[in-house]
Design an enzyme around this catalytic site. Structure first.
Site, PDB file in Angstrom:
ATOM      1  N   SER A 136       0.847  -1.193   0.000  1.00  0.00           N
ATOM      2  CA  SER A 136       0.000   0.000   0.000  1.00  0.00           C
ATOM      3  C   SER A 136       0.879   1.238   0.000  1.00  0.00           C
ATOM      4  O   SER A 136       2.001   1.217   0.540  1.00  0.00           O
ATOM      5  CB  SER A 136      -0.897   0.022   1.243  1.00  0.00           C
ATOM      6  N   TYR A 182      -1.660   0.788  10.751  1.00  0.00           N
ATOM      7  CA  TYR A 182      -1.817   0.085   9.467  1.00  0.00           C
ATOM      8  C   TYR A 182      -0.629   0.368   8.551  1.00  0.00           C
ATOM      9  O   TYR A 182      -0.069  -0.556   7.949  1.00  0.00           O
ATOM     10  CB  TYR A 182      -3.111   0.543   8.805  1.00  0.00           C
TER      11      TYR A 182
END
Length: 251
Positions: A144, A157
């Site tokens: 990501s 995260y």
């Protein structure tokens, strides 16, 4: 084995109900992929995914796989590879967590890391070893842009994705010359279940668009894929911002 055009004929999807994973599986099945293994926790979504891909003409097997159950990965994935060679493994599982709550609950934060990083490390290593024994195959790892530079709004995260990204790059380097190709995919904000109800970030994309980027990357033998591609330039700038400047941004 991949066909003469370099397209995978078999796929193992870790995170069998992942929106990006399924979008990719659909595109592959529309092409030359005929054998699909869906690995995930039993759910109506996983059952529906298997039915859909079967209706498209694929031979589909469903495997009970829990990313957080690290000590089961070698056994579960070993059984999958025992059924025959696999041309492509797509590691597509992950959880976003709840940053505000997780900051106050260390065990909840650890659970995010258990799935996103530790679960990815164990399953990727088992898959990579199997692909190496075959002498061919691609391991596609969904990272990501959140891992490029931790943001205070989602640093838990983001840190898991930063670790996964570094791990996957190092794994790819270690497999040079073995016939195994590792490709790291860095999507931006993806519209879907995980981000539903959250403010949309600039250059938001869709699971289908990420799937297209994955297919192009496989065809090119890419080691890193950005989705959308413009994020490569944007994140290069963000990564090099002085920290005092970065802290003043509304991120």
């Amino acid at each position: 084995m991949k066909n003469a055009l370099g397209q995978p004929q078999s796929l193992l999807l870790l995170g069998g109900s992942s929106e990006i994973g399924l979008a990719t599986a659909r595109r592959l099945v529309q092409g030359r992929t005929r054998r699909v293994h869906l690995a995930g926790r039993p759910s109506p979504a996983l059952t529906a995914a298997a039915a859909e891909l079967t209706a498209m003409g694929a031979e589909v097997s469903v495997h009970d796989f829990d990313a957080a159950a690290l000590d089961t990965h070698e056994t579960v994935l070993g059984k999958v590879f025992a059924e025959g060679d696999i041309d492509a493994v797509l590691l597509a599982f992950g959880v976003l967590g709840d940053q505000l709550k997780d900051e106050q609950d260390p065990m909840a934060a650890a659970a995010v890391g258990q799935v996103n990083y530790l679960g990815a490390v164990t399953s990727a290593l088992v898959s990579a070893q199997a692909l190496r024994r075959q002498g061919h195959g691609s391991l596609i790892v969904l990272s990501s842009v959140a891992g490029e530079r931790a943001r205070r709004a989602n640093f838990i995260y983001g840190s898991t994705k930063a670790g996964l990204d570094a791990f996957a790059q190092g794994l790819g380097d270690s497999l040079q010359g073995t016939g195994v190709h590792v490709m790291v995919v860095r999507p931006g904000f993806v519209r879907g279940r995980m981000t539903e109800g959250r403010p949309e970030a600039p250059m938001a994309t869709t699971p289908e668009a990420v799937a297209e980027a994955i297919l192009v990357g496989l065809q090119r033998g890419s080691e890193t894929v950005w989705a959308p591609g413009a994020l490569r330039v944007v994140m290069s700038g963000v990564r090099h911002l002085p920290r005092p400047v970065y802290r003043r941004l509304a991120v």
